[in-house]
Design an enzyme around this catalytic site. Structure first.
Site, PDB file in Angstrom:
ATOM      1  N   HIS A  65       4.867 -22.395  -4.731  1.00 36.45           N
ATOM      2  CA  HIS A  65       5.592 -21.523  -5.659  1.00 36.45           C
ATOM      3  C   HIS A  65       7.017 -21.992  -5.942  1.00 36.45           C
ATOM      4  O   HIS A  65       7.647 -21.499  -6.868  1.00 36.45           O
ATOM      5  CB  HIS A  65       5.588 -20.094  -5.122  1.00 36.45           C
ATOM      6  CG  HIS A  65       5.948 -19.064  -6.138  1.00 36.45           C
ATOM      7  ND1 HIS A  65       5.331 -18.987  -7.380  1.00 36.45           N
ATOM      8  CD2 HIS A  65       6.882 -18.069  -6.132  1.00 36.45           C
ATOM      9  CE1 HIS A  65       5.849 -17.987  -8.071  1.00 36.45           C
ATOM     10  NE2 HIS A  65       6.795 -17.424  -7.339  1.00 36.45           N
ATOM     11  N   SER A  74       9.085 -17.125 -11.787  1.00 36.47           N
ATOM     12  CA  SER A  74       8.230 -16.172 -11.080  1.00 36.47           C
ATOM     13  C   SER A  74       8.271 -14.822 -11.798  1.00 36.47           C
ATOM     14  O   SER A  74       7.935 -14.757 -12.977  1.00 36.47           O
ATOM     15  CB  SER A  74       8.647 -16.072  -9.616  1.00 36.47           C
ATOM     16  OG  SER A  74       7.676 -15.386  -8.864  1.00 36.47           O
ATOM     17  N   GLN A  75       8.703 -13.737 -11.132  1.00 32.70           N
ATOM     18  CA  GLN A  75       8.832 -12.477 -11.862  1.00 32.70           C
ATOM     19  C   GLN A  75       9.732 -12.656 -13.076  1.00 32.70           C
ATOM     20  O   GLN A  75       9.453 -12.137 -14.161  1.00 32.70           O
ATOM     21  CB  GLN A  75       9.406 -11.390 -10.960  1.00 32.70           C
ATOM     22  CG  GLN A  75       9.696 -10.081 -11.709  1.00 32.70           C
ATOM     23  CD  GLN A  75      10.351  -9.043 -10.836  1.00 32.70           C
ATOM     24  OE1 GLN A  75       9.723  -8.078 -10.425  1.00 32.70           O
ATOM     25  NE2 GLN A  75      11.622  -9.227 -10.541  1.00 32.70           N
ATOM     26  N   TYR A 121      11.042 -11.699  -7.910  1.00 28.52           N
ATOM     27  CA  TYR A 121      10.585 -10.452  -7.303  1.00 28.52           C
ATOM     28  C   TYR A 121      11.361 -10.145  -6.024  1.00 28.52           C
ATOM     29  O   TYR A 121      11.444 -10.964  -5.115  1.00 28.52           O
ATOM     30  CB  TYR A 121       9.100 -10.571  -6.981  1.00 28.52           C
ATOM     31  CG  TYR A 121       8.390  -9.277  -6.642  1.00 28.52           C
ATOM     32  CD1 TYR A 121       7.959  -8.426  -7.644  1.00 28.52           C
ATOM     33  CD2 TYR A 121       8.123  -8.933  -5.326  1.00 28.52           C
ATOM     34  CE1 TYR A 121       7.264  -7.257  -7.350  1.00 28.52           C
ATOM     35  CE2 TYR A 121       7.439  -7.772  -5.014  1.00 28.52           C
ATOM     36  CZ  TYR A 121       7.014  -6.924  -6.030  1.00 28.52           C
ATOM     37  OH  TYR A 121       6.338  -5.768  -5.715  1.00 28.52           O
ATOM     38  N   ASP A 163       0.090 -23.382  -6.062  1.00 30.01           N
ATOM     39  CA  ASP A 163       0.859 -22.130  -5.976  1.00 30.01           C
ATOM     40  C   ASP A 163      -0.061 -20.967  -5.587  1.00 30.01           C
ATOM     41  O   ASP A 163      -0.908 -20.550  -6.381  1.00 30.01           O
ATOM     42  CB  ASP A 163       1.512 -21.869  -7.332  1.00 30.01           C
ATOM     43  CG  ASP A 163       2.478 -20.698  -7.315  1.00 30.01           C
ATOM     44  OD1 ASP A 163       2.466 -19.909  -6.345  1.00 30.01           O
ATOM     45  OD2 ASP A 163       3.255 -20.570  -8.284  1.00 30.01           O
TER      46      ASP A 163
END
Length: 338
Positions: A303, A187-188, A92, A273
């Site tokens: 994360h 992640s994203q 992101y 996370d």
């Protein structure tokens, strides 16, 4: 942060009821059909680079609405046969940056397409080069709430369509084996990889690290930070649009895509996370339809997940499922002292 979600034992069994629209498959089928009808030309321009072991090309392919989407195409130098391929999706706020930021997969022997994320690229990393030409109504800062009141206008409808077209673009390369294309991301990027896995039925493998955009309502309710915080702030202002917003988000929920994905998959989750809470990752993992699936668990990480150690595990896992065509070292080279 300390452990804040379900226990490890409960996470392993976590299978929440998922909100999935009745027209989910029709929505995405028509979206992709429309995108594929608009443009098919993929432009590839070889780029001079100081890199010596990887060939670099600047790629533009048609994404949602035929909009031009940038990518890097990175291929092991000096290999003249079709290779297995990897489409890599980004975290992101980042963009495709520079070619040397993405050397892991091509160095391991995979022809790699690194997709720029439209409208992002100014949050961290080396920058992005793909605008999002579609406007939207009022939104909180960031990408999460752009067009969030209507699934047809929503930002991630465009991004996920770009992702499928990126797979199409890599498969169109004459030096790629189209039957051996994988998707990867963290992640994203992990959420985008899951979307691609649910929308492209014949991928060779999926690697989704600490994936974002899974079991979204729970994530919005318990995640301690952005990007899910963008949705909370939006709803704190637009109090009357809660049902409308979560209906839109159900069309892009990674758990719904996971329920339609069958390629071999390697997930990862970090139990501390605060960005992508572990229960949201397990919701997608446990919903994943394919039988060949694994999840790497990092008990004391946030994360960042498994970091470089997990990257090595990913390489070994992918090699076991989609072997890269690399020349073997001779016995002399293997035993040579330095």
């Amino acid at each position: 942060m300390p452990l804040f979600d379900l226990s490890a034992e409960d996470l392993a069994l976590y299978r929440p009821a998922l909100a999935c629209p009745d027209d989910f498959d029709e929505f995405w089928g028509s979206t992709l059909a429309e995108a594929r009808s608009v443009g098919t030309a993929v432009r590839v321009a070889r780029r001079n680079s100081p890199l010596r072991t990887v060939e670099v090309s600047d790629v533009t392919f048609p994404g949602f609405g035929g909009h031009p989407v940038k990518a890097w195409y990175l291929r092991p130098a000096g290999v003249d046969r079709p290779l297995p391929g990897v489409v890599a999706f980004l975290g992101y706020g980042s963009g495709r940056g520079a070619p040397h930021e993405h050397l892991v997969w091509p160095s391991a022997g995979y022809a790699t397409l690194v997709m720029d994320t439209r409208g992002q690229g100014s949050g961290w990393g080396g920058g992005g080069h793909t605008p999002d030409p579609v406007g939207s109504g009022p939104a909180a800062p960031g990408s999460m709430t752009r067009g969030i009141e209507d699934p047809y206008d929503y930002y991630y409808r465009r991004v996920f369509t770009d992702a499928v077209r990126a797979v199409d673009a890599l498969r169109s390369m004459p030096d790629v084996d189209p039957g051996q294309v994988c998707v990867v991301g963290g992640s994203q990027g992990g959420g985008i990889a899951l979307a691609a896995a649910g929308l492209v039925p014949d991928l060779a493998a999926v690697l989704a690290d600490v994936p974002f955009l899974c079991h979204i309502r729970r994530a919005v309710e318990i995640a301690g930070t952005d990007p899910y915080g963008e949705v909370r702030r939006y709803l704190a202002v637009h109090r009357d649009r809660v049902d409308q917003v979560f209906r839109t988000l159900s069309y892009v929920d990674g758990a719904n895509f996971a329920a339609r994905a069958v390629a071999p998959a390697l997930f990862s989750v970090a139990l501390m996370d605060p960005v992508c809470p572990p229960s949201t990752v397990y919701a997608a993992f446990n919903a994943y339809a394919g039988d060949d699936k694994e999840i790497a668990v990092f008990e004391f990480n946030e994360h960042e997940g498994g970091g470089p150690a997990h990257t090595e595990s990913q390489l070994n896992w992918l090699e076991s499922h989609v072997p890269a065509q690399r020349p073997a070292l001779s016995e002399v080279e293997e035993g040579r002292s330095i």
